[in-house]
Design a protein around this motif. Structure first.
Motif, PDB file in Angstrom:
ATOM      1  N   GLN A   1     -10.921  -3.473 -10.904  1.00 19.03           N
ATOM      2  CA  GLN A   1     -10.495  -2.214 -11.525  1.00 19.03           C
ATOM      3  C   GLN A   1     -11.602  -1.174 -11.364  1.00 19.03           C
ATOM      4  OE1 GLN A   1      -7.339  -2.377 -13.518  1.00 19.03           O
ATOM      5  NE2 GLN A   1      -7.432  -0.214 -12.976  1.00 19.03           N
ATOM      6  N   THR A   2     -11.516  -0.365 -10.326  1.00 20.75           N
ATOM      7  CA  THR A   2     -12.495   0.700 -10.089  1.00 20.75           C
ATOM      8  C   THR A   2     -11.739   1.958  -9.678  1.00 20.75           C
ATOM      9  OG1 THR A   2     -12.724   0.189  -7.740  1.00 20.75           O
ATOM     10  CG2 THR A   2     -14.255  -0.936  -9.236  1.00 20.75           C
ATOM     11  N   GLU A   3     -12.505   3.014  -9.358  1.00 17.20           N
ATOM     12  CA  GLU A   3     -11.884   4.260  -8.886  1.00 17.20           C
ATOM     13  C   GLU A   3     -11.008   4.003  -7.653  1.00 17.20           C
ATOM     14  OE1 GLU A   3     -15.213   6.784  -8.108  1.00 17.20           O
ATOM     15  OE2 GLU A   3     -15.880   6.740 -10.189  1.00 17.20           O
ATOM     16  N   MET A   4     -11.430   3.014  -6.838  1.00 16.60           N
ATOM     17  CA  MET A   4     -10.686   2.739  -5.602  1.00 16.60           C
ATOM     18  C   MET A   4      -9.295   2.167  -5.898  1.00 16.60           C
ATOM     19  SD  MET A   4     -13.700   1.248  -3.150  1.00 16.60           S
ATOM     20  CE  MET A   4     -12.733   0.867  -1.690  1.00 16.60           C
ATOM     21  N   THR A   5      -9.176   1.329  -6.934  1.00 15.22           N
ATOM     22  CA  THR A   5      -7.855   0.766  -7.263  1.00 15.22           C
ATOM     23  C   THR A   5      -7.058   1.699  -8.168  1.00 15.22           C
ATOM     24  OG1 THR A   5      -8.901  -0.547  -9.023  1.00 15.22           O
ATOM     25  CG2 THR A   5      -8.442  -1.685  -6.957  1.00 15.22           C
ATOM     26  N   ASP A   6      -7.753   2.572  -8.912  1.00 14.44           N
ATOM     27  CA  ASP A   6      -7.057   3.509  -9.807  1.00 14.44           C
ATOM     28  C   ASP A   6      -6.116   4.436  -9.039  1.00 14.44           C
ATOM     29  OD1 ASP A   6      -8.310   2.443 -11.984  1.00 14.44           O
ATOM     30  OD2 ASP A   6      -9.814   4.031 -12.184  1.00 14.44           O
ATOM     31  N   VAL A   7      -6.456   4.751  -7.795  1.00 15.38           N
ATOM     32  CA  VAL A   7      -5.652   5.715  -7.035  1.00 15.38           C
ATOM     33  C   VAL A   7      -4.431   5.073  -6.355  1.00 15.38           C
ATOM     34  CG1 VAL A   7      -7.624   7.235  -6.615  1.00 15.38           C
ATOM     35  CG2 VAL A   7      -7.062   5.478  -4.918  1.00 15.38           C
ATOM     36  N   LEU A   8      -4.315   3.747  -6.440  1.00 13.91           N
ATOM     37  CA  LEU A   8      -3.164   3.071  -5.819  1.00 13.91           C
ATOM     38  C   LEU A   8      -1.881   3.412  -6.576  1.00 13.91           C
ATOM     39  CD1 LEU A   8      -4.678  -0.519  -5.311  1.00 13.91           C
ATOM     40  CD2 LEU A   8      -4.437   1.248  -3.564  1.00 13.91           C
ATOM     41  N   SER A   9      -0.766   3.450  -5.861  1.00 16.73           N
ATOM     42  CA  SER A   9       0.526   3.686  -6.509  1.00 16.73           C
ATOM     43  C   SER A   9       0.887   2.475  -7.383  1.00 16.73           C
ATOM     44  CB  SER A   9       1.611   3.894  -5.459  1.00 16.73           C
ATOM     45  OG  SER A   9       1.868   2.670  -4.782  1.00 16.73           O
ATOM     46  N   ASP A  10       1.730   2.693  -8.376  1.00 22.26           N
ATOM     47  CA  ASP A  10       2.142   1.596  -9.271  1.00 22.26           C
ATOM     48  C   ASP A  10       2.812   0.471  -8.492  1.00 22.26           C
ATOM     49  OD1 ASP A  10       1.093   2.908 -11.408  1.00 22.26           O
ATOM     50  OD2 ASP A  10       2.999   3.701 -12.154  1.00 22.26           O
TER      51      ASP A  10
ATOM     52  N   TYR B   1       0.026  -6.099  -5.318  1.00 26.35           N
ATOM     53  CA  TYR B   1      -1.264  -6.806  -5.282  1.00 26.35           C
ATOM     54  C   TYR B   1      -1.373  -7.800  -6.438  1.00 26.35           C
ATOM     55  CZ  TYR B   1      -3.063  -3.545  -1.745  1.00 26.35           C
ATOM     56  OH  TYR B   1      -3.272  -2.816  -0.594  1.00 26.35           O
ATOM     57  N   ILE B   2      -1.004  -7.356  -7.636  1.00 31.80           N
ATOM     58  CA  ILE B   2      -1.124  -8.210  -8.823  1.00 31.80           C
ATOM     59  C   ILE B   2      -0.222  -9.439  -8.710  1.00 31.80           C
ATOM     60  CG2 ILE B   2      -0.587  -8.282 -11.317  1.00 31.80           C
ATOM     61  CD1 ILE B   2      -1.871  -5.405 -11.426  1.00 31.80           C
ATOM     62  N   ASP B   3       0.953  -9.257  -8.127  1.00 30.72           N
ATOM     63  CA  ASP B   3       1.865 -10.395  -7.921  1.00 30.72           C
ATOM     64  C   ASP B   3       1.253 -11.464  -7.017  1.00 30.72           C
ATOM     65  OD1 ASP B   3       3.784  -9.335  -9.553  1.00 30.72           O
ATOM     66  OD2 ASP B   3       5.040  -8.532  -7.936  1.00 30.72           O
ATOM     67  N   SER B   4       0.358 -11.042  -6.113  1.00 30.71           N
ATOM     68  CA  SER B   4      -0.246 -12.004  -5.173  1.00 30.71           C
ATOM     69  C   SER B   4      -1.468 -12.723  -5.761  1.00 30.71           C
ATOM     70  CB  SER B   4      -0.639 -11.294  -3.877  1.00 30.71           C
ATOM     71  OG  SER B   4      -1.727 -10.409  -4.116  1.00 30.71           O
TER      72      SER B   4
END
Length: 236
Positions: A176-185, A191-194
């Motif tokens: 959980q960083t700025e890089m993942t914050d910008v990902l679409s829901d 990603y979380i499902d994997s």
């Protein structure tokens, strides 16, 4: 009681690097960070450095050594991405990522070991990634650079293991960083499902593993790859 050590974290001004620097500071160590651009966080002894430039690295180390003494714990964290599919990836896209992520790690490690050999002790921690071993679409350059850190750590272990110097790799997954914050829901959900843990990690969860690897509890661990990825890269 922890004996204060001199810790240098490259790219320690944000994200995982900042969390690692903060974790070491909380534990009572003397922490220095390098940063390439922008304003560094005021709470750390920060030196401007570019890991693609050996002279810049040497100057940064001189400043840290003058402030705190020889670097005893090196965390090679600075890295970049230039993601694109293989067929579109230019040679410069490939070599520039390797020059920062891999050769950059080599430059800082080589400079740090000068002091570690004199001290007859040292801890080197290379920050890799789950994609270094697991692979990633559009990341031929990045995953190659991160996979190569494993060979680096293991070769250093064989060369310097008898000098009380350890070299290990920490391979974070999705953090959980700025890089993942910008990902679409939608992408976040994919990603979380994997991930078996069904969540991203907090940066602190990586930082705590890095700090532990530098502690007296981990003196007999070297050449290891420790995943902090919620099970995403299991078996790699």
């Amino acid at each position: 009681m922890t004996t204060a050590q001199t810790v240098l974290v490259t790219g320690g001004n944000r994200g995982i690097g900042y969390a690692i620097a903060t974790e070491f500071k909380k534990a009572g160590h003397n922490v220095a960070i390098t940063y390439r651009s922008g304003e560094p966080p005021a709470e750390f002894f920060a030196v401007k450095a570019d890991v693609t430039d050996a002279a810049s690295i040497d100057e940064a180390f001189k400043q840290v050594e003058a402030e705190f003494g020889p670097v005893e714990v090196l965390v090679a964290n600075a890295g970049i991405t230039k993601d694109t599919l293989l067929m579109r990836m230019s040679e410069e896209d490939f070599t520039s990522v390797l020059d920062t992520n891999l050769t950059g790690a080599f430059r800082v490690v080589k400079r740090a070991t000068k002091g570690m050999l004199k001290l007859k002790r040292g801890r080197i921690i290379l920050i890799s990634s789950v994609v270094g071993l697991y692979g990633g679409v559009g990341q031929v350059n990045y995953s190659s650079s991160k996979a190569a850190l494993v060979g680096m750590a293991r070769s250093i272990t064989r060369e310097l293991g008898s000098r009380n110097i350890t070299a290990n790799v920490v391979a974070p997954g999705f953090i959980q960083t700025e890089m993942t914050d910008v990902l679409s829901d939608d992408l976040k959900k994919q990603y979380i499902d994997s991930i078996p843990a069904k969540r991203f990690a907090a940066p602190e969860e990586v930082a705590q593993v890095v700090r532990w690897l530098s502690s007296d509890e981990a003196t007999y661990i070297s050449g290891a790859v420790i995943p902090v990825d919620g099970g995403l890269g299991m078996g790699h």
